[in-house]
Write a protein that holds these residues in place. Structure first.
Motif, PDB file in Angstrom:
ATOM      1  N   VAL A   1       0.847  -1.191   0.000  1.00 11.94           N
ATOM      2  CA  VAL A   1       0.000   0.000   0.000  1.00 11.94           C
ATOM      3  C   VAL A   1       0.883   1.241   0.000  1.00 11.94           C
ATOM      4  N   GLN A   2       0.487   2.245  -0.776  1.00 11.31           N
ATOM      5  CA  GLN A   2       1.090   3.560  -0.678  1.00 11.31           C
ATOM      6  C   GLN A   2      -0.014   4.603  -0.781  1.00 11.31           C
ATOM      7  N   ILE A   3       0.327   5.881  -0.848  1.00 10.64           N
ATOM      8  CA  ILE A   3      -0.672   6.929  -0.677  1.00 10.64           C
ATOM      9  C   ILE A   3      -1.791   6.824  -1.712  1.00 10.64           C
ATOM     10  N   ASP A   4      -1.449   6.579  -2.955  1.00 10.09           N
ATOM     11  CA  ASP A   4      -2.462   6.564  -4.010  1.00 10.09           C
ATOM     12  C   ASP A   4      -3.329   5.312  -4.015  1.00 10.09           C
ATOM     13  N   GLY A   5      -2.916   4.296  -3.303  1.00 11.31           N
ATOM     14  CA  GLY A   5      -3.669   3.043  -3.302  1.00 11.31           C
ATOM     15  C   GLY A   5      -2.733   1.865  -3.176  1.00 11.31           C
ATOM     16  N   THR A   6      -3.055   0.768  -3.835  1.00  7.17           N
ATOM     17  CA  THR A   6      -2.191  -0.410  -3.788  1.00  7.17           C
ATOM     18  C   THR A   6      -0.960  -0.186  -4.651  1.00  7.17           C
ATOM     19  N   THR A   7       0.141  -0.804  -4.273  1.00  5.47           N
ATOM     20  CA  THR A   7       1.401  -0.570  -4.974  1.00  5.47           C
ATOM     21  C   THR A   7       1.366  -1.042  -6.419  1.00  5.47           C
TER      22      THR A   7
ATOM     23  N   LEU B   1      -0.462  -0.292  -8.648  1.00  8.37           N
ATOM     24  CA  LEU B   1      -0.779   0.795  -9.575  1.00  8.37           C
ATOM     25  C   LEU B   1       0.462   1.245 -10.341  1.00  8.37           C
ATOM     26  N   ALA B   2       1.635   1.129  -9.703  1.00 14.26           N
ATOM     27  CA  ALA B   2       2.848   1.664 -10.335  1.00 14.26           C
ATOM     28  C   ALA B   2       4.113   0.898  -9.990  1.00 14.26           C
ATOM     29  N   PHE B   3       4.013  -0.182  -9.215  1.00 10.13           N
ATOM     30  CA  PHE B   3       5.227  -0.827  -8.691  1.00 10.13           C
ATOM     31  C   PHE B   3       5.006  -2.332  -8.670  1.00 10.13           C
ATOM     32  N   THR B   4       5.388  -2.983  -9.767  1.00  8.56           N
ATOM     33  CA  THR B   4       5.145  -4.426  -9.886  1.00  8.56           C
ATOM     34  C   THR B   4       6.437  -5.222 -10.079  1.00  8.56           C
ATOM     35  N   GLU B   5       7.578  -4.577  -9.910  1.00  7.35           N
ATOM     36  CA  GLU B   5       8.835  -5.290 -10.082  1.00  7.35           C
ATOM     37  C   GLU B   5       9.049  -6.302  -8.964  1.00  7.35           C
ATOM     38  N   ASN B   6       9.923  -7.248  -9.210  1.00  7.94           N
ATOM     39  CA  ASN B   6      10.337  -8.199  -8.185  1.00  7.94           C
ATOM     40  C   ASN B   6      11.504  -7.572  -7.418  1.00  7.94           C
ATOM     41  N   VAL B   7      11.195  -7.017  -6.254  1.00 10.49           N
ATOM     42  CA  VAL B   7      12.198  -6.268  -5.500  1.00 10.49           C
ATOM     43  C   VAL B   7      13.391  -7.150  -5.145  1.00 10.49           C
ATOM     44  N   CYS B   8      13.117  -8.351  -4.689  1.00 12.26           N
ATOM     45  CA  CYS B   8      14.228  -9.207  -4.270  1.00 12.26           C
ATOM     46  C   CYS B   8      15.160  -9.521  -5.428  1.00 12.26           C
ATOM     47  N   GLN B   9      14.603  -9.762  -6.606  1.00 10.82           N
ATOM     48  CA  GLN B   9      15.461 -10.047  -7.754  1.00 10.82           C
ATOM     49  C   GLN B   9      16.304  -8.829  -8.121  1.00 10.82           C
ATOM     50  N   ARG B  10      15.690  -7.637  -8.045  1.00  5.93           N
ATOM     51  CA  ARG B  10      16.462  -6.430  -8.359  1.00  5.93           C
ATOM     52  C   ARG B  10      17.611  -6.261  -7.375  1.00  5.93           C
ATOM     53  N   VAL B  11      17.295  -6.435  -6.099  1.00  9.70           N
ATOM     54  CA  VAL B  11      18.321  -6.221  -5.081  1.00  9.70           C
ATOM     55  C   VAL B  11      19.396  -7.302  -5.154  1.00  9.70           C
ATOM     56  N   GLU B  12      19.015  -8.510  -5.488  1.00 10.27           N
ATOM     57  CA  GLU B  12      20.013  -9.565  -5.701  1.00 10.27           C
ATOM     58  C   GLU B  12      20.964  -9.186  -6.834  1.00 10.27           C
ATOM     59  N   ALA B  13      20.438  -8.532  -7.862  1.00 13.57           N
ATOM     60  CA  ALA B  13      21.296  -8.095  -8.967  1.00 13.57           C
ATOM     61  C   ALA B  13      22.310  -7.047  -8.534  1.00 13.57           C
ATOM     62  N   TYR B  14      21.991  -6.320  -7.448  1.00 11.98           N
ATOM     63  CA  TYR B  14      22.955  -5.374  -6.883  1.00 11.98           C
ATOM     64  C   TYR B  14      24.056  -6.077  -6.098  1.00 11.98           C
ATOM     65  N   GLY B  15      23.895  -7.364  -5.834  1.00 19.57           N
ATOM     66  CA  GLY B  15      24.869  -8.085  -5.032  1.00 19.57           C
ATOM     67  C   GLY B  15      24.433  -8.299  -3.599  1.00 19.57           C
TER      68      GLY B  15
END
Length: 693
Positions: free
Chosen positions: A205-211, A213-227
């Motif tokens: 959830v964020q201010i405009d509603g459910t995430t 709406l604008a945020f559907t990436e796989n956070v863990c995969q992105r952060v794993e790519a950072y090392g």
């Protein structure tokens, strides 16, 4: 992945969960609801959802002593989603920091210890001022970076470790959406900061509603790519957080990567609005607050209640923190017996004192010396300081060869084992990450025992300005080395030529800006920066060559402005900064028949701090003043009757041609001076300093 033998990794983690833990979690949730309801504004949802995770972290892993919030080897905690500050304030109260129940009741009230976002200079136990999303996690990278560097610098295999702590962060979706977090987290992975552990509040959830709406990436995969190493806790709502304990314990065992633990929670747990954006940033309402308390088994008609069982539980954590610090001091005494010089260096840094004898070793320049860019004189001075001040640490946003910030003996800060450097190194390769660089430097400054600097082109500090602003607001001692400072950089054109940027920095409270004119003023600018209070300082440096000026003064630089070239009973004053001071000297030579005083004014802030008598000795009443600067003219009317400067963006071309195009030449300055003198003939000249603020 290797095991760590540090006792700090497992302190308290094996303690069983009891009914007192459940009561504590529910108490945190109810206090958050009460605080926001009483204030009439705030963010109850995230604190209510995060209560189990935060309680587990603070009672089973975090090593701190509430009696002494500045204990050097404490674990650091950063609430990156700073709107959830009720959570941090409640935990500080329960742990026994200088945070009373009355302070919780004064949430968001003027001059309280519980403002609307965490502020480090107002609330004991708050490490960093957070609020703008993404800043906290980026600052935390700086904290963890400082720990890695200081551990490599001071710890010895045959003595107790005096630097051995973790940096914990709680962050939300908004932090991960802001670009500054990506810049900083990428560097954390590159640097293998294994003592950085982040809990990601996955509440969807964020201010405009459910995430989604604008945020559907796989956070863990992105952060794993950072090392990074990543883990997940599916049920963050349970008061029995065994899964989180196991995840944190695993994070401690992973020493070669930072760890992100995704904790899935329900925002506003217990509320009728739970799981929706409606509980994000508004009070629940009196009826819903009662409903929450009934759901959680608390008295619905009582507010700000902390049961004795909860007080007892947190009192034991407090006592353990005092014991941990006492043990550290005993260890430091043993360390000091074995390594007295290193211990003395640690103690010097801890109080923020400069090493002795630095000023005497800084150079003095003469008009006989060859002209040079002020960035080159800066590189020379920084080379001396890098060897004299072992706590000086920083680098450039992929502009080392332009900013000239790497001194000859410097070693790069890199993960130990990296062919390019080691954790002992003090020169930092930030890459093209201005915003992350400056936010990380805020973390370095907040940690203590390090004096950070960050370098880029002046124009590109605007990429990082939100972090600059927070440095000023939170009183972080950070030095910005900003080269290529005007239209004088020439052929790169208007995209790289700063016009309005200097006015922005000068408009920022709690910050000094110095634009030196030659080598002596560069020395004075660095000396002022090193001796500044806990505020950021920007050094503004040229690409093009300028001469060493007769009469230039390092000491005068420290007063913000001084008379460089004088004449008896001057008819006009020419005031300039940086590269335009030499133009002012040349213009004065063209003004036959006029007595001209040339004033160098490298710093408005330092000049404004001088006694009125000194100010009027430099800018005497009744004398017309013409200011000259090859940047925007905004703000100069405080000191001048007329200004020669930029009123448009720049242009691409040879520096001399660009200066001529925009009328910033010795001839144009001389003409403006005559125009101003002629205008005031027979008229009273207003005193530019006769303004009261």
């Amino acid at each position: 992945m290797t095991d760590t033998t540090s006792t700090s990794a497992t302190r308290g983690s094996g303690a069983p969960f009891t009914p007192a833990d459940t009561t504590a979690v529910n108490t945190i949730r109810c206090l958050a609801a009460d605080m926001v309801q009483t204030a009439g504004s705030g963010h109850p949802g995230a604190p209510m959802g995060l209560a189990p995770a935060a309680h587990t972290l603070f009672t089973r892993f975090l090593r701190a002593n509430p009696t002494n919030p500045s204990w050097p080897d404490r674990d650091r905690f950063v609430l990156s989603n700073g709107h959830a500050c009720c959570l941090q304030y409640i935990l500080l109260h329960l742990l026994g920091y200088d945070m009373s129940l009355d302070d919780l009741k004064r949430y968001r009230q003027l001059d309280s210890k519980t403002p609307g976002h965490p502020e480090s200079h107002m609330t004991p136990g708050v490490e960093l001022t957070t609020g703008p999303l993404g800043q906290g996690i980026a600052n935390a990278v700086g904290l963890a970076m400082a720990e890695a560097h200081l551990a490599a610098t001071f710890n010895r295999p045959d003595a107790p470790k005096i630097v051995d702590h973790y940096t914990y962060v709680i962050l939300g979706d908004g932090c991960l959406q802001e670009g500054v977090s990506a810049e900083a987290m990428s560097l954390a992975g590159h640097w293998k900061l294994g003592k950085l552990i982040a809990l990601y509040d996955d509440n969807k959830v964020q201010i405009d509603g459910t995430t989604d709406l604008a945020f559907t990436e796989n956070v863990c995969q992105r952060v794993e790519a950072y090392g990074w190493h990543t883990l997940s806790v599916a049920n963050g709502d349970a008061t029995d957080q065994l899964a989180l304990v196991a995840a944190l314990a695993e994070a401690h065992r992973v020493t070669d990567r930072p760890t992100l633990i995704k904790v899935t929670t329900t925002i506003g747990f217990g509320s009728s609005k739970a799981g929706t954006y409606k509980v994000h940033g508004s009070a629940l309402g009196a009826d819903d607050v009662k409903r929450v308390k009934q759901q959680l088994g608390m008295d619905p008609d009582a507010a700000f209640v902390v049961p004795d069982t909860v007080r007892d539980l947190y009192a034991s954590v407090h006592a353990h923190g005092q014991e941990l610090e006492a043990n550290w001091h005993h260890a430091f005494d043993e360390y000091k017996r074995k390594y007295p010089d290193l211990a003395a260096e640690f103690e010097r840094r801890a109080v923020g004192k400069l090493p002795d004898g630095i000023r005497e070793k800084l150079p003095t320049f003469s008009p006989k010396d060859a002209p040079a860019a002020t960035r080159k004189w800066s590189g020379q001075v920084l080379g001396i300081l890098g060897d004299l001040i072992p706590d000086l640490m920083g680098g450039s946003a992929d502009l080392t060869s332009s900013n000239l910030t790497r001194w000859p003996t410097a070693v790069d800060f890199q993960a130990t084992g990296n062919a390019h450097g080691a954790y002992e190194g003090r020169y930092v390769r930030f890459g093209v990450r201005e915003h992350g660089m400056v936010a990380i430097c805020n973390g370095l400054a907040a940690h203590g025992l390090v004096r950070p600097f960050a370098a880029t082109f002046l124009n590109f500090i605007t990429y990082a300005y939100p972090s600059v602003r927070l440095a000023a607001l939170a009183h972080h001692r950070v030095m910005y080395i900003l080269s290529h400072d005007s239209i004088g950089l020439g052929e790169d054109g208007p995209t790289h030529q700063p016009i309005e940027t200097l006015a922005l920095l000068r408009a920022t409270p709690n910050m000094w800006v110095l634009r030196p004119a030659d080598g002596n003023e560069v020395v004075g600018a660095y000396w002022a920066a090193l001796n500044a209070p806990s505020i950021p300082v920007a050094l503004i440096l040229s690409r093009q060559n300028v001469p060493v000026l007769a009469g230039s003064s390092a000491d005068g630089t420290g007063r913000g402005a001084y008379v460089l070239q004088d004449a008896a009973n001057p008819a006009v004053l020419l005031v300039a900064t940086g590269t335009e001071v030499a133009l002012g000297v040349d213009a004065a030579a063209l003004l036959d028949g006029l007595a001209v005083r040339v004033v160098s004014m490298p710093s408005w802030e330092l000049f404004d701090a001088q006694p009125r008598a000194y100010q009027e000795s430099v800018l005497p009443p009744g004398v017309p003043v013409v200011a000259v600067e090859a940047l925007g003219t905004f703000g100069w009317r405080r000191y001048a009757h007329a200004v020669v400067g930029m009123r448009a963006f720049g242009a691409s071309g040879a520096p001399e041609a660009v200066y001529a195009k925009f009328g910033i030449t010795k001839e144009a300055i001389a003409a403006k001076a005559r125009e101003v003198v002629d205008y005031f003939k027979g008229k009273a000249v207003p005193n530019v300093l006769n303004r009261f603020e």
